[in-house]
Design an enzyme around this catalytic site. Structure first.
Site, PDB file in Angstrom:
ATOM      1  N   ARG A   1      25.653  -3.141 -19.225  1.00 61.95           N
ATOM      2  CA  ARG A   1      26.671  -4.187 -19.261  1.00 61.95           C
ATOM      3  C   ARG A   1      26.616  -5.013 -20.540  1.00 61.95           C
ATOM      4  O   ARG A   1      27.465  -5.871 -20.750  1.00 61.95           O
ATOM      5  CB  ARG A   1      26.443  -5.179 -18.116  1.00 61.95           C
ATOM      6  CG  ARG A   1      26.775  -4.681 -16.737  1.00 61.95           C
ATOM      7  CD  ARG A   1      28.264  -4.789 -16.465  1.00 61.95           C
ATOM      8  NE  ARG A   1      28.666  -5.597 -15.349  1.00 61.95           N
ATOM      9  CZ  ARG A   1      28.779  -5.185 -14.089  1.00 61.95           C
ATOM     10  NH1 ARG A   1      28.454  -3.950 -13.753  1.00 61.95           N
ATOM     11  NH2 ARG A   1      29.222  -5.990 -13.157  1.00 61.95           N
TER      12      ARG A   1
ATOM     13  N   ARG B   1      33.656  -9.843  -0.330  1.00 59.96           N
ATOM     14  CA  ARG B   1      32.553 -10.010  -1.294  1.00 59.96           C
ATOM     15  C   ARG B   1      32.544 -11.431  -1.819  1.00 59.96           C
ATOM     16  O   ARG B   1      33.591 -11.955  -2.207  1.00 59.96           O
ATOM     17  CB  ARG B   1      32.742  -9.017  -2.445  1.00 59.96           C
ATOM     18  CG  ARG B   1      31.711  -7.912  -2.429  1.00 59.96           C
ATOM     19  CD  ARG B   1      31.973  -6.922  -3.494  1.00 59.96           C
ATOM     20  NE  ARG B   1      31.702  -7.462  -4.834  1.00 59.96           N
ATOM     21  CZ  ARG B   1      31.647  -6.725  -5.919  1.00 59.96           C
ATOM     22  NH1 ARG B   1      31.840  -5.426  -5.832  1.00 59.96           N
ATOM     23  NH2 ARG B   1      31.398  -7.261  -7.089  1.00 59.96           N
TER      24      ARG B   1
HETATM   25  P1  AMP Z   1      29.591  -4.933  -9.863  1.00 55.88           P
HETATM   26  O1  AMP Z   1      29.512  -4.501  -8.437  1.00 55.88           O
HETATM   27  O2  AMP Z   1      29.250  -3.865 -10.820  1.00 55.88           O
HETATM   28  O3  AMP Z   1      30.926  -5.585 -10.166  1.00 55.88           O
HETATM   29  O4  AMP Z   1      28.493  -6.067 -10.058  1.00 55.88           O
HETATM   30  C1  AMP Z   1      28.519  -7.263  -9.297  1.00 55.88           C
HETATM   31  C2  AMP Z   1      27.592  -8.274  -9.932  1.00 55.88           C
HETATM   32  O5  AMP Z   1      26.258  -7.751  -9.949  1.00 55.88           O
HETATM   33  C3  AMP Z   1      27.901  -8.607 -11.382  1.00 55.88           C
HETATM   34  O6  AMP Z   1      28.882  -9.625 -11.509  1.00 55.88           O
HETATM   35  C4  AMP Z   1      26.541  -9.063 -11.879  1.00 55.88           C
HETATM   36  O7  AMP Z   1      26.224 -10.357 -11.411  1.00 55.88           O
HETATM   37  C5  AMP Z   1      25.607  -8.088 -11.170  1.00 55.88           C
HETATM   38  N1  AMP Z   1      25.374  -6.844 -11.950  1.00 55.88           N
HETATM   39  C6  AMP Z   1      25.711  -5.576 -11.598  1.00 55.88           C
HETATM   40  N2  AMP Z   1      25.325  -4.693 -12.520  1.00 55.88           N
HETATM   41  C7  AMP Z   1      24.719  -5.410 -13.492  1.00 55.88           C
HETATM   42  C8  AMP Z   1      24.103  -5.076 -14.734  1.00 55.88           C
HETATM   43  N3  AMP Z   1      24.028  -3.796 -15.173  1.00 55.88           N
HETATM   44  N4  AMP Z   1      23.581  -6.093 -15.472  1.00 55.88           N
HETATM   45  C9  AMP Z   1      23.628  -7.370 -15.051  1.00 55.88           C
HETATM   46  N5  AMP Z   1      24.207  -7.761 -13.905  1.00 55.88           N
HETATM   47  C10 AMP Z   1      24.743  -6.790 -13.121  1.00 55.88           C
END
Ligand code: AMP
Length: 188
Positions: A90, A135
């Site tokens: 990310r 969520r």
């Molecule tokens: P996502 O489901 O990929 O949209 O991720 C939801 C939340 O999890 C994000 O807004 C971050 O807070 C955290 N998150 C998920 N993947 C990462 C990552 N690779 N690095 C940092 N935070 C992450």
């Protein structure tokens, strides 16, 4: 060793999770969604979950050292490295940590697929998901913040993978089936 490592990138709401689930079946890859792993840690109340929760609820990135530790431990028990990352890396620090990790594992990157969807469409999809899945980070204020975090920290990675000759852009605004077909085409 049969190595295959695919990255699925794109803003929140671009359809990464949906496409990753399909792609992992059709190409027999292990899907690693850092967001899903974090959410199950939060739900189980693990140490990692307790540390990550506040960042997630605020729409901020969870600190890189927690993420790399998590990714390493997920990969440590794999025999072959056949992985589809969804929502990772990310930011530039995570991308270079991933390069090192793949190097350690003797694995290379097959492709970084960028799902491109315009902002109004992703906000619409995320608000719909919030009705369906509840969520905690799918409210409008946090959605806008996550999109800013994506634009500032994650989008620069597209250039990084483009320079490395790995980037494949796919129109994520099409139907789920059409996007899947485009992805399969760029991977074959
Ligand atoms: P996502 O489901 O990929 O949209 O991720 C939801 C939340 O999890 C994000 O807004 C971050 O807070 C955290 N998150 C998920 N993947 C990462 C990552 N690779 N690095 C940092 N935070 C992450």
């Amino acid at each position: 060793m049969a190595n295959e490592v695919v990255l699925l990138m794109g803003p929140p709401g671009a359809g990464k999770g949906t496409q990753a689930a399909r792609l992992s079946r059709s190409r027999n890859l292990k899907q690693l969604s850092t967001g899903d792993i974090l959410r199950s840690n939060v739900a189980e109340g693990t140490d990692l979950g307790r540390k990550a929760r506040g960042f997630m609820d605020a729409g901020e990135l969870v600190p890189d050292d927690l993420i790399i530790g998590m990714v390493r431990s997920e990969l440590s028990d794999l025999q072959d490295v056949r992985v589809l990352f969804d929502g990772y890396p990310r930011n530039p620090a995570q991308a270079s940590q991933l390069d090192e990790l793949l190097n350690d594992l003797g694995a290379g990157l097959t492709a970084a697929i960028a799902l491109e969807v315009d902002e109004d469409e992703v906000v619409r999809r995320l608000l719909q998901r919030s009705d369906e899945q509840g969520r905690s980070d799918d409210n409008e204020q946090t959605i806008r913040h996550r999109l800013n975090v994506y634009a500032e920290q994650t989008q620069p990675l597209l250039e990084y993978y483009e320079t490395a000759g790995k980037l494949k852009r796919v129109d994520g605004g099409l139907s789920v089936d059409a996007v899947e077909e485009q992805i399969s085409r760029v991977l074959s």
